[in-house]
Enzyme design. Structure first.
Site: not given
Ligand code: C5P
Length: 245
Positions: A38, A66-69, A71, A73, A123, A186, A218
């Site tokens: 990603k 993963d650009l999470k647009l 804006d 349409p 999240t 986690r 992470r």
């Molecule tokens: O480091 P970690 O495991 O928390 O990474 C989660 C990844 O998922 C990050 O790149 C974050 O941008 C992405 N993400 C997220 N929550 C979302 C969508 C994407 O944590 N709802």
């Protein structure tokens, strides 16, 4: 979803690093241990499309942009057309942008093979962030909001949603054919201690709940042995899949 039978294909590693060199180093290390890489805002804004070429040059894994647009349409549609030219598998847009924007994203992808994922509720947000002054309704929980937004994503023709593992069961009950892609993974439910993810879940629980893909950043990136950490998660996915058979 035949590809999903391979537990490795369900693991998406978030290449949250600041440079092309570091990204390539992780791709070389993890290419055989994860199904997808990603690329998020940090890396794409810094290095641009060259990073996508570099990932392809060093592995067979698929790519998730993963650009999470979010804006109007017309702008989103054209941005998605540009993304589709990069031959990536997934691209994210925020469901909060509304149905017309999500439909525009789906139109922009056309039949390029690019699949649009709607981000339901980030999240890192927890009940304390769920405040009326931010536009949230007190009578609607984050889970309700995630399910409602998943319905909008489905109506708009998105392939799937990004959601917390705590919401997968409810989303699958309502929209069984939407792909569920789950970040906030986690090893224990209290997170890593001090990071920003609040609605977290273990790999095993997420798969048992019905998640199609897990996004992990992470816990792999910061491990002393990232490859071993990825392999442990794949093993856990595999065990959870055999439990649910
Ligand atoms: O480091 P970690 O495991 O928390 O990474 C989660 C990844 O998922 C990050 O790149 C974050 O941008 C992405 N993400 C997220 N929550 C979302 C969508 C994407 O944590 N709802």
């Amino acid at each position: 979803m035949t590809g999903l039978k391979d537990p490795k294909s369900r693991l998406i590693f978030a290449l949250d690093v600041p440079s092309l060199d570091e990204a390539v180093s992780f791709v070389q290390k993890l290419g055989g241990s994860v199904g997808m890489f990603k690329v998020g805002l940090e890396l794409f804004i810094k290095e641009g499309p060259a990073v996508l070429t570099a990932i392809r040059d060093h592995s067979d894994a698929e790519i998730f942009l993963d650009l999470k647009l979010h804006d109007i349409p017309a702008t989103v549609e054209r941005a998605v057309q540009s993304a589709a030219a990069h031959n990536v598998r997934f691209l994210t847009v925020h469901c909060a942008g509304g149905e017309a924007m999500l439909k525009a994203a789906v139109n922009g992808a056309g039949n390029s093979g690019l699949q649009i994922l709607g981000v339901t509720v980030l999240t890192n947000l927890g009940p304390d962030d769920h405040r009326e002054e931010l536009g949230y309704r007190k009578d609607l929980t984050l889970k309700d909001l995630s399910v409602t937004r998943s319905g909008i994503a489905k109506t708009a023709g998105c392939a799937g949603v990004i959601c917390s593992g705590l919401e997968v069961v409810a989303i699958r009950e309502n929209f069984n054919d939407l792909l569920t892609v789950v970040p906030g993974i986690r090893q224990n439910k209290n997170g890593m201690g001090g990071d920003d993810q609040k609605r977290v879940i273990t790999p095993k629980r997420a798969i048992q709940a019905g998640a199609d893909y897990l996004v992990v950043g992470r816990p792999i990136r910061d491990a002393s042995d990232p490859k071993a950490a990825a392999q442990r998660i794949v093993q856990e996915i595999s065990e959870a899949l055999s439990d649910t058979k």
